[in-house]
Motif scaffolding. Structure first.
Motif, mmCIF file in Angstrom:
data_model
loop_
_atom_site.group_PDB
_atom_site.id
_atom_site.type_symbol
_atom_site.label_atom_id
_atom_site.label_comp_id
_atom_site.label_asym_id
_atom_site.label_seq_id
_atom_site.Cartn_x
_atom_site.Cartn_y
_atom_site.Cartn_z
ATOM 1 N N CYS A 116 0.851 -1.181 0.000
ATOM 2 C CA CYS A 116 0.000 0.000 0.000
ATOM 3 C C CYS A 116 0.893 1.239 0.000
ATOM 4 C CB CYS A 116 -0.901 -0.013 1.228
ATOM 5 S SG CYS A 116 -1.907 1.471 1.407
ATOM 6 N N LYS A 117 0.618 2.198 -0.892
ATOM 7 C CA LYS A 117 1.432 3.419 -0.954
ATOM 8 C C LYS A 117 1.306 4.253 0.313
ATOM 9 C CE LYS A 117 1.935 4.543 -5.830
ATOM 10 N NZ LYS A 117 1.601 5.515 -6.879
ATOM 11 N N LYS A 118 0.139 4.235 0.929
ATOM 12 C CA LYS A 118 -0.103 5.087 2.101
ATOM 13 C C LYS A 118 0.476 4.507 3.389
ATOM 14 C CE LYS A 118 -4.297 6.977 0.124
ATOM 15 N NZ LYS A 118 -5.747 7.028 0.170
ATOM 16 N N THR A 119 0.341 3.185 3.568
ATOM 17 C CA THR A 119 0.731 2.581 4.850
ATOM 18 C C THR A 119 1.947 1.663 4.766
ATOM 19 O OG1 THR A 119 -0.671 0.640 4.543
ATOM 20 C CG2 THR A 119 -1.696 2.585 5.575
ATOM 21 N N ASP A 120 2.401 1.351 3.552
ATOM 22 C CA ASP A 120 3.479 0.384 3.333
ATOM 23 C C ASP A 120 3.123 -1.023 3.801
ATOM 24 O OD1 ASP A 120 5.303 1.863 1.911
ATOM 25 O OD2 ASP A 120 6.421 2.514 3.669
ATOM 26 N N MET B 86 -6.348 -3.210 -4.716
ATOM 27 C CA MET B 86 -6.175 -1.784 -4.417
ATOM 28 C C MET B 86 -5.546 -1.096 -5.618
ATOM 29 S SD MET B 86 -4.531 -1.992 -0.586
ATOM 30 C CE MET B 86 -4.603 -0.230 -0.364
ATOM 31 N N ALA B 87 -5.826 0.205 -5.758
ATOM 32 C CA ALA B 87 -5.263 0.973 -6.870
ATOM 33 C C ALA B 87 -3.973 1.686 -6.464
ATOM 34 C CB ALA B 87 -6.278 1.990 -7.368
ATOM 35 N N GLU B 88 -3.910 2.179 -5.264
ATOM 36 C CA GLU B 88 -2.765 2.965 -4.797
ATOM 37 C C GLU B 88 -1.715 2.050 -4.173
ATOM 38 O OE1 GLU B 88 -2.363 6.350 -5.105
ATOM 39 O OE2 GLU B 88 -4.154 6.274 -6.362
ATOM 40 N N VAL B 89 -0.913 1.408 -5.038
ATOM 41 C CA VAL B 89 0.087 0.453 -4.556
ATOM 42 C C VAL B 89 1.449 0.738 -5.177
ATOM 43 C CG1 VAL B 89 -1.590 -1.390 -4.173
ATOM 44 C CG2 VAL B 89 -0.412 -1.234 -6.379
ATOM 45 N N ARG B 90 2.464 0.134 -4.582
ATOM 46 C CA ARG B 90 3.802 0.146 -5.154
ATOM 47 C C ARG B 90 4.333 -1.274 -5.099
ATOM 48 N NH1 ARG B 90 8.099 0.168 -1.660
ATOM 49 N NH2 ARG B 90 7.618 0.349 0.533
#
Length: 71
Positions: free
Chosen positions: A32-36, A59-63
């Motif tokens: 998750c980009k926001k929470t890692d 999820m869309a907001e990932v790395r």
């Protein structure tokens, strides 16, 4: 077995090859980009296909982070 519209869309999205998937291995962690937080793994199949395997919901907001092989 015929494919549904969703299956065909997924095949196009992930550029699925006609060769059957026999074995796959995780090549990246999906975070998750926001929470890692770890939210899934990206698998590469024997035929070259890539497929995300989500721990819960997609999820869309990932790395992506490569999985380092043990020495």
């Amino acid at each position: 077995m015929t494919q549904t519209k969703k299956q065909r869309a997924t095949a196009v999205e992930f550029d699925v090859t006609p060769t059957p998937r026999l074995t796959g291995e995780p090549i990246m962690r999906i975070l998750c980009k926001k929470t890692d937080a770890l939210v899934g793994y990206l698998y590469q199949w024997n035929n070259g296909d890539l497929q995300p395997a989500w721990l819960n919901n997609a999820m869309a907001e990932v790395r992506y982070e490569p999985i380092v092989a043990a020495a």
